[in-house]
Design a protein around this motif. Structure first.
Motif, PDB file in Angstrom:
ATOM      1  N   ASP A 299     -51.047 -25.807   0.328  1.00 18.06           N
ATOM      2  CA  ASP A 299     -49.881 -26.682   0.183  1.00 18.06           C
ATOM      3  C   ASP A 299     -50.113 -28.029   0.855  1.00 18.06           C
ATOM      4  N   ILE A 302     -47.487 -30.946   1.287  1.00 18.65           N
ATOM      5  CA  ILE A 302     -46.439 -31.041   2.302  1.00 18.65           C
ATOM      6  C   ILE A 302     -46.942 -30.685   3.704  1.00 18.65           C
ATOM      7  N   ASP A 304     -48.392 -30.663   7.247  1.00 15.13           N
ATOM      8  CA  ASP A 304     -48.504 -31.777   8.192  1.00 15.13           C
ATOM      9  C   ASP A 304     -48.662 -31.194   9.591  1.00 15.13           C
ATOM     10  N   ALA A 307     -45.671 -31.835  12.038  1.00 14.39           N
ATOM     11  CA  ALA A 307     -44.511 -31.020  11.698  1.00 14.39           C
ATOM     12  C   ALA A 307     -44.775 -29.552  12.027  1.00 14.39           C
ATOM     13  N   SER A 363     -44.152 -26.580  -5.794  1.00 15.13           N
ATOM     14  CA  SER A 363     -42.789 -26.656  -5.291  1.00 15.13           C
ATOM     15  C   SER A 363     -41.817 -26.544  -6.453  1.00 15.13           C
ATOM     16  N   ARG A 370     -39.461 -31.618   4.934  1.00 12.06           N
ATOM     17  CA  ARG A 370     -40.774 -31.281   5.480  1.00 12.06           C
ATOM     18  C   ARG A 370     -40.690 -30.504   6.797  1.00 12.06           C
ATOM     19  N   TRP A 373     -39.334 -26.972   6.159  1.00 13.71           N
ATOM     20  CA  TRP A 373     -40.296 -26.173   5.412  1.00 13.71           C
ATOM     21  C   TRP A 373     -41.296 -25.541   6.375  1.00 13.71           C
ATOM     22  N   HIS A 374     -41.779 -26.309   7.335  1.00 12.03           N
ATOM     23  CA  HIS A 374     -42.723 -25.770   8.319  1.00 12.03           C
ATOM     24  C   HIS A 374     -42.052 -24.730   9.219  1.00 12.03           C
TER      25      HIS A 374
END
Length: 488
Positions: A299, A302, A304, A307, A363, A370, A373-374
């Motif tokens: 993924d 997104i 990061d 994050a 997605s 973001r 999501w993490h």
């Protein structure tokens, strides 16, 4: 009924008087709520078997109710915030989302995901059913084929919009749509190839080949609005709500029964936070580092690192130093802590939801921001690592797997015994007739494949306790003659 989203597969002949005064999508919801397949989910495992925990834990029914609650909140939020985009993509009706959420797990077999894997292996390898078994496809089969209403076997006769919203993975295992999404690079989430399948079928899918025409009809009103492999907005909302419910509400159960230990979780998260140049992934912190790398591989749209690190810290602070700091003792104070944890996290995640016109392939049109999501990835990691990988759970599940395999074999033997043709369970006989009628007359081994699908359908429709009780009776261990009559 002019709105193609609201059209039903078989027309409105089964709408009760007075129903037409309601939204057709509320009629869908009411039909799902009244289905015995929904009631069955009260006896089907979510994470911990309902009968083996000693405490009230989530089952598939309570999970579905929470998905419906969260899904409705998300639908109302995105519809009101971005009405023009919602309309452009095909609509976002809260009643549709709620109905789809209630229906999305109808096909889950006894013992949850463990049962799903066992039945798929048996269906493909033992019974030579090319479609195998998949819980999402079984749910769609139930609402379109195997649920009985009145004199005809036509499913629940739901509208196009609701049937499309159930489709988290709107493709078959191998052939639809063409080209199949498993050939995309990257492939949509769930479309990866089954590791042990030489034909390269998709790991997840939402319709067997017998229901492909119905899937086409359900998605026809969305043609040109969403890609043919992409979820509708309402399906995306339901899928996101399902993720939130799993990440948060299932943590309640493992905390209540005491299997989620603060020390083990704290050690892993804190070790990773000190991670610098370590290369040994077997050391403390290595499991979560593996997750970080996996997110980048799968993924990267997104994933990061900043994050990710923030999410680890937030989960450490609120789960490890918060909820898990004191063991659950059944007190009112303990219940209040669990309720506050779930409510705060649910609100935080729902408020982060956004609708995207052109999402990444992995997605949907509706997605978490973001940061959130993490956070969901870390919460799911905690459960996967410290609950699902426990040896004591594996021991329990191995027994359940053997039970299901033995049950399938015992039912096949009963079904093929010429002396027992008139004493077979009536529902099993009905399912055999349905399965054989679905297959073309020139299908090789049509009779045996029809029987195989019928047995899979029959077993998938049992609760955990019904599966255990039926196997006890078939093996001669049960002393009570009528114990399982309600199953037959």
């Amino acid at each position: 009924m002019d709105d193609p989203r609201a059209q039903r597969l078989f027309g409105d002949s089964l709408v009760a008087p007075g129903d037409l005064a309601s939204s057709p999508f509320r009629v869908d919801r009411d039909r799902i709520v009244s289905s015995p397949f929904l009631a069955r989910l009260a006896g089907v495992t979510q994470v911990i078997s309902p009968g083996g925990a000693g405490l009230l834990v989530h089952n598939r029914l309570t999970h579905s109710l929470k998905v419906a609650q969260v899904g409705r909140a998300i639908a109302e939020r995105v519809r009101d915030a971005q009405p023009d985009l919602a309309e452009k993509l095909g609509g976002c009706d809260p009643d549709v989302v709620e109905a789809a959420a209630l229906a999305h797990d109808l096909g889950h077999p006894p013992f949850g995901h463990l049962g799903e894997r066992v039945l798929d292996r048996l269906a493909r390898n033992r019974l030579r059913l090319r479609d195998g078994f998949e819980g999402n496809a079984q749910s769609y089969r139930i609402v379109t084929s195997t649920e009985i209403r009145g004199q005809a076997t036509i499913g629940l006769n739901l509208t196009n919009a609701t049937r499309a919203a159930i489709l988290k993975y709107p493709w078959t295992r191998r052939t639809y749509p063409d080209p199949h999404p498993r050939f995309m690079d990257p492939a949509p989430r769930g479309a990866a190839v089954v590791p042990d399948d030489p034909d390269g079928g998709s790991l997840k899918f939402n319709a067997y080949s017998t229901e492909v025409n119905d899937m086409r009809a359900a998605r026809a009103p969305f043609a040109g609005r969403v890609a043919d492999w992409q979820q509708t907005v309402e399906a995306s909302v339901m899928d996101t709500a399902d993720d939130i419910a799993y990440a948060i509400h299932d943590l309640e159960d493992v905390h209540r029964v005491g299997v989620l230990q603060q020390g083990a979780v704290a050690a892993e998260l804190m070790a990773w936070q000190r991670w610098r140049s370590e290369t040994d992934l077997n050391r403390a912190g290595g499991a979560i580092e593996s997750l970080r790398r996996q997110l980048h591989r799968k993924d990267d749209w997104i994933a990061d690192d900043e994050a990710f690190a923030d999410a680890v810290e937030l989960v450490r602070a609120e789960l490890v130093d918060g909820l898990l700091a004191r063991p659950f003792d059944g007190s009112l104070e303990a219940e209040a802590r669990v309720a506050a944890f779930s409510a705060n996290w649910t609100r935080r995640l729902v408020e982060s939801i956004e609708m995207i016109g052109h999402p990444a392939i992995r997605s949907g049109h509706v997605q978490l921001a973001r940061a959130q999501w993490h956070e969901v990835q870390i919460l799911k990691f905690v459960q996967n690592r410290f609950v699902l990988e426990r040896p004591d759970l594996a021991l329990h599940q191995r027994g359940q797997a053997r039970l299901l395999a033995s049950l399938v074999e015992a039912l096949l033997a009963w079904l093929t015994d010429p002396d027992e043709a008139q004493r077979l369970p009536r529902r099993l006989r009905d399912l055999v007739e349905l399965a054989e009628a679905e297959l073309p007359t020139d299908t090789p081994d049509r009779i045996s494949r029809g029987r195989g699908r019928a047995v899979i359908d029959f077993v998938a429709g049992l609760t955990d306790s019904q599966a255990v009780g039926l196997m006890e009776a078939l093996s001669g261990r049960s002393r009570q003659l009528w114990t399982d009559a309600f199953v037959l």
